[in-house]
Scaffold this motif. Structure first.
Motif, PDB file in Angstrom:
ATOM      1  N   HIS A 115       4.398-122.317 113.667  1.00  0.00           N
ATOM      2  CA  HIS A 115       3.026-122.810 113.553  1.00  0.00           C
ATOM      3  C   HIS A 115       3.012-124.300 113.884  1.00  0.00           C
ATOM      4  N   ILE A 116       2.175-124.683 114.839  1.00  0.00           N
ATOM      5  CA  ILE A 116       2.050-126.071 115.276  1.00  0.00           C
ATOM      6  C   ILE A 116       0.661-126.561 114.886  1.00  0.00           C
ATOM      7  N   LEU A 117       0.594-127.600 114.048  1.00  0.00           N
ATOM      8  CA  LEU A 117      -0.689-128.146 113.629  1.00  0.00           C
ATOM      9  C   LEU A 117      -1.050-129.330 114.505  1.00  0.00           C
ATOM     10  N   GLY A 118      -2.138-129.204 115.226  1.00  0.00           N
ATOM     11  CA  GLY A 118      -2.564-130.215 116.182  1.00  0.00           C
ATOM     12  C   GLY A 118      -2.379-129.681 117.583  1.00  0.00           C
TER      13      GLY A 118
ATOM     14  N   GLU B 255      -9.901-127.530 113.006  1.00  0.00           N
ATOM     15  CA  GLU B 255     -10.824-126.567 112.404  1.00  0.00           C
ATOM     16  C   GLU B 255     -10.089-125.314 111.922  1.00  0.00           C
ATOM     17  N   GLU B 256      -9.087-124.896 112.663  1.00  0.00           N
ATOM     18  CA  GLU B 256      -8.346-123.677 112.300  1.00  0.00           C
ATOM     19  C   GLU B 256      -7.443-123.888 111.094  1.00  0.00           C
ATOM     20  N   PHE B 257      -6.692-124.992 111.060  1.00  0.00           N
ATOM     21  CA  PHE B 257      -5.746-125.134 109.946  1.00  0.00           C
ATOM     22  C   PHE B 257      -6.388-125.673 108.672  1.00  0.00           C
ATOM     23  N   THR B 258      -7.632-126.115 108.748  1.00  0.00           N
ATOM     24  CA  THR B 258      -8.319-126.508 107.526  1.00  0.00           C
ATOM     25  C   THR B 258      -9.240-125.398 107.001  1.00  0.00           C
ATOM     26  N   SER B 259      -9.231-124.249 107.657  1.00  0.00           N
ATOM     27  CA  SER B 259     -10.053-123.134 107.170  1.00  0.00           C
ATOM     28  C   SER B 259      -9.413-122.515 105.926  1.00  0.00           C
TER      29      SER B 259
ATOM     30  N   PHE C 120      -6.386-120.111 106.472  1.00  0.00           N
ATOM     31  CA  PHE C 120      -5.139-120.571 107.098  1.00  0.00           C
ATOM     32  C   PHE C 120      -3.891-120.175 106.312  1.00  0.00           C
ATOM     33  N   LYS C 121      -3.893-120.373 105.009  1.00  0.00           N
ATOM     34  CA  LYS C 121      -2.715-120.082 104.192  1.00  0.00           C
ATOM     35  C   LYS C 121      -2.266-118.622 104.344  1.00  0.00           C
ATOM     36  N   ASN C 122      -3.197-117.733 104.606  1.00  0.00           N
ATOM     37  CA  ASN C 122      -2.871-116.312 104.768  1.00  0.00           C
ATOM     38  C   ASN C 122      -2.065-116.031 106.038  1.00  0.00           C
ATOM     39  N   TYR C 123      -2.078-116.955 106.997  1.00  0.00           N
ATOM     40  CA  TYR C 123      -1.366-116.752 108.263  1.00  0.00           C
ATOM     41  C   TYR C 123       0.118-117.113 108.168  1.00  0.00           C
ATOM     42  N   ILE C 124       0.523-117.803 107.108  1.00  0.00           N
ATOM     43  CA  ILE C 124       1.879-118.327 106.989  1.00  0.00           C
ATOM     44  C   ILE C 124       2.691-117.461 106.030  1.00  0.00           C
ATOM     45  N   SER C 125       3.868-117.056 106.498  1.00  0.00           N
ATOM     46  CA  SER C 125       4.785-116.342 105.598  1.00  0.00           C
ATOM     47  C   SER C 125       5.971-117.255 105.286  1.00  0.00           C
ATOM     48  N   LYS C 126       6.764-116.890 104.288  1.00  0.00           N
ATOM     49  CA  LYS C 126       7.854-117.765 103.827  1.00  0.00           C
ATOM     50  C   LYS C 126       8.923-118.015 104.881  1.00  0.00           C
ATOM     51  N   GLN C 127       9.136-117.094 105.796  1.00  0.00           N
ATOM     52  CA  GLN C 127      10.174-117.284 106.811  1.00  0.00           C
ATOM     53  C   GLN C 127       9.666-118.035 108.054  1.00  0.00           C
ATOM     54  N   ASP C 128       8.359-118.295 108.107  1.00  0.00           N
ATOM     55  CA  ASP C 128       7.790-119.032 109.235  1.00  0.00           C
ATOM     56  C   ASP C 128       8.165-120.510 109.167  1.00  0.00           C
ATOM     57  N   LYS C 129       8.045-121.184 110.317  1.00  0.00           N
ATOM     58  CA  LYS C 129       8.247-122.629 110.383  1.00  0.00           C
ATOM     59  C   LYS C 129       6.936-123.283 110.792  1.00  0.00           C
ATOM     60  N   LEU C 130       6.654-124.455 110.217  1.00  0.00           N
ATOM     61  CA  LEU C 130       5.423-125.171 110.496  1.00  0.00           C
ATOM     62  C   LEU C 130       5.762-126.624 110.827  1.00  0.00           C
ATOM     63  N   PHE C 131       5.182-127.134 111.916  1.00  0.00           N
ATOM     64  CA  PHE C 131       5.449-128.502 112.368  1.00  0.00           C
ATOM     65  C   PHE C 131       4.131-129.254 112.560  1.00  0.00           C
TER      66      PHE C 131
END
Length: 193
Positions: free
Chosen positions: A3-6, A31-35, A38-49
């Motif tokens: 997951h890339i924010l920005g 707009e997408e990551f502040t909805s 958003f939290k529902n799209y992320i699982s524990k094994q995912d990476k976010l930058f």
């Protein structure tokens, strides 16, 4: 999933330097990551930058993501050299061909762009950005949310207070104790905060 924010140019550059499988990358606009979903799209094994250059914006995004219970990942390009006893915080992005010498402390959510050099015994506090070809001398102390522009040079033992911006190609010969924007050689304050 990655997951890339920005969704700006820095995100595109970051993705191009990574070895992520393009099928696994999801890029989010503000707009997408502040909805609320958003939290529902992320699982524990995912990476976010968070490849966002502006330290103030990145600090807000980092805080928001942490408040959701999500810990951003750190990315260090394989070409980066990290010296002995150096420490790098969470949520950092360090781009290709950067050299980080010995006994360096890098805080959380720090962005360091390509071809930068950080000498020994330097401290870089949270949310700071160091752009392309920056050179930071030994024993420097860089405050929180500092922006160091492309080609900036800091002499050894320089101290920079938090919330300072240093413009392209500036040469910092003295401590920067006042918040604002510094330009030139030698760097002088042009815009006070």
């Amino acid at each position: 999933m990655i997951h890339i924010l920005g969704n700006g140019d820095l995100s595109k550059e970051f993705i191009s330097f990574s070895d992520f499988n393009s099928d696994e990358i999801k890029v989010y606009s503000k707009e997408e990551f502040t909805s609320k979903k958003f939290k529902n799209y992320i699982s524990k094994q995912d990476k976010l930058f968070i490849p966002i250059a502006d330290p103030i914006i990145r600090k807000k995004v980092f805080g928001y993501i942490m408040s959701l219970g999500i810990i951003p990942s750190t990315f260090i390009h394989p070409s980066v050299i990290v010296g002995k006893r150096s420490k790098i915080g969470i949520g950092c992005i360090i781009q290709p061909n950067t050299i980080i010498s010995n006994d360096v402390i890098i805080g959380d959510s720090v962005f360091i762009n390509m071809n930068s050099n950080i000498a020994h015994d330097v401290t870089v506090l949270d949310h700071s950005s160091i752009m392309v070809n920056a050179n930071i001398g030994g024993h420097c102390e860089i405050g929180e949310s500092v922006f160091i522009g492309t080609g900036v040079s800091l002499l050894p033992k320089i101290k920079i207070t938090s919330d300072v911006k240093i413009g392209i190609g500036a040469v910092v010969l003295n401590n920067l104790n006042k918040q604002g924007t510094y330009l030139g050689n030698p760097a002088k304050i042009f815009f006070k905060k």
